[in-house]
Design a protein around this motif. Structure first.
Motif, PDB file in Angstrom:
ATOM      1  N   TRP A  40     -10.692 110.576  34.496  1.00 55.12           N
ATOM      2  CA  TRP A  40     -11.733 110.059  33.698  1.00 55.12           C
ATOM      3  C   TRP A  40     -13.049 110.230  34.426  1.00 55.12           C
ATOM      4  CZ3 TRP A  40     -14.947 106.592  36.499  1.00 55.12           C
ATOM      5  CH2 TRP A  40     -14.381 106.198  37.513  1.00 55.12           C
ATOM      6  N   VAL A  41     -13.089 110.373  35.811  1.00 58.80           N
ATOM      7  CA  VAL A  41     -14.149 111.144  36.594  1.00 58.80           C
ATOM      8  C   VAL A  41     -14.302 112.561  36.074  1.00 58.80           C
ATOM      9  CG1 VAL A  41     -15.076 111.667  38.972  1.00 58.80           C
ATOM     10  CG2 VAL A  41     -13.764 109.564  38.492  1.00 58.80           C
ATOM     11  N   LEU A  42     -13.340 113.308  36.124  1.00 60.75           N
ATOM     12  CA  LEU A  42     -13.717 114.691  35.652  1.00 60.75           C
ATOM     13  C   LEU A  42     -14.281 114.717  34.297  1.00 60.75           C
ATOM     14  CD1 LEU A  42     -10.379 116.230  36.961  1.00 60.75           C
ATOM     15  CD2 LEU A  42     -12.637 116.177  38.007  1.00 60.75           C
ATOM     16  N   LEU A  43     -13.652 113.972  33.155  1.00 59.57           N
ATOM     17  CA  LEU A  43     -14.017 114.084  31.862  1.00 59.57           C
ATOM     18  C   LEU A  43     -15.506 113.567  31.924  1.00 59.57           C
ATOM     19  CD1 LEU A  43     -13.604 114.228  28.743  1.00 59.57           C
ATOM     20  CD2 LEU A  43     -13.093 111.781  28.931  1.00 59.57           C
ATOM     21  N   TRP A  44     -15.858 112.674  32.633  1.00 61.17           N
ATOM     22  CA  TRP A  44     -17.507 112.258  32.479  1.00 61.17           C
ATOM     23  C   TRP A  44     -18.317 113.356  33.253  1.00 61.17           C
ATOM     24  CZ3 TRP A  44     -19.512 108.999  29.405  1.00 61.17           C
ATOM     25  CH2 TRP A  44     -18.837 108.149  28.844  1.00 61.17           C
TER      26      TRP A  44
END
Length: 282
Positions: free
Chosen positions: A145-149
């Motif tokens: 989710w960090v990579l996505l954001w």
């Protein structure tokens, strides 16, 4: 006592050290002798000049200073490019136009860097998002989710910069602040743009007003190149001005750029635009 080969190696190291010392000593003495002779020669010159001028030796030594030869002024080499490289030709003429507007002993406009600062902030924010995605203390897939954001935020920042370049700045080469009047109030700034398509020989320089500064560029008048009519002088209407020149008037057959004639033409164009604004305000 040790093995015989060890004593042989020690003897060799001692001989090497002795040789080094014997070779270094004469060099050191030679340098000291040369420096002493140089000091004596300088003192003799000072004393001789002091006797010639009728001054005491001590006073002459204090007053004596070495005069440094003035550095020869470097002559600016003429700029040259390939006549088929329209991008380089446009950049040379753009730089000359910017020079005319910002020169302190001439028009003396002040550059408006507000929009440039906004672009820097957006760019650094995108870079910071990519940095966070690399240093976040979790391994994949826990950090998905960090990579996505971070990726989404990076592409948003990149899209903002591309939109500003394609639909707001267009062909702008310089934003300036307005000059102050007698009351200290600033007038509208200037958006200086240029147009020089490939495989053409007409360079267009345009000026549009910036009532809200470079931050309000999106709501200001846009630069729209007019049909090609070089040599007819500037077109000024509703605070918007532009003028066209043949590039063959400033580039010779060998590709050398004759900058001074173009500087004079651009300076005259901007002054005529300023006079039109004064007439309109009266």
């Amino acid at each position: 006592a040790g093995p015989p080969w060890l004593s042989t190696r020690r003897a060799r190291s001692v001989r090497i050290r002795v040789c080094k010392l014997t070779t270094q000593m004469p060099r050191k003495e030679k340098k000291e002798r040369e420096s002493a002779e140089r000091r004596e020669q300088e003192n003799d010159e000072v004393v001789g000049s002091a006797h010639a001028d009728g001054m005491p030796d001590d006073a002459k030594k204090k007053k004596k200073k070495k005069k440094r030869a003035p550095k020869p002024q470097e002559e600016e080499l003429p700029k040259r490019t390939c006549l088929g490289d329209s991008g380089t030709m446009k950049r040379m003429m753009d730089d000359a136009a910017v020079k005319v507007l910002l020169e302190e002993d001439g028009l003396a406009y002040e550059e408006d860097i507000a929009l440039s600062n906004v672009k820097l902030i957006v760019g650094f924010a995108g870079v910071a998002a990519s940095l966070v995605s690399h240093v976040y203390p979790a391994t994949f897939p826990k950090n998905w989710w960090v990579l996505l954001w971070c990726c989404a935020f990076y592409f948003i920042c990149s899209g903002i910069l591309q939109l500003l370049l394609s639909f707001v700045e267009l062909e702008a080469i310089l934003f300036t602040k307005g000059k102050r009047d007698s009351t200290g109030k600033r007038g509208p700034g200037l958006n200086v743009s240029s147009h020089f398509p490939r495989f053409q020989e007409v360079y267009t320089l345009g000026i549009t007003p910036l009532p809200r500064g470079s931050i309000g560029l999106a709501w200001s008048a846009k630069f729209k190149p007019q049909p090609l009519e070089p040599g007819n002088g500037p077109r000024i209407a509703d605070g918007v001005a532009q003028q066209q020149w043949l590039v063959s008037d400033f580039f010779d057959d060998e590709g050398f750029f004759h900058e001074e004639p173009f500087l004079e033409e651009a300076r005259a164009f901007v002054k005529e635009y300023e006079e039109s604004l004064l007439k309109k305000s009266k």
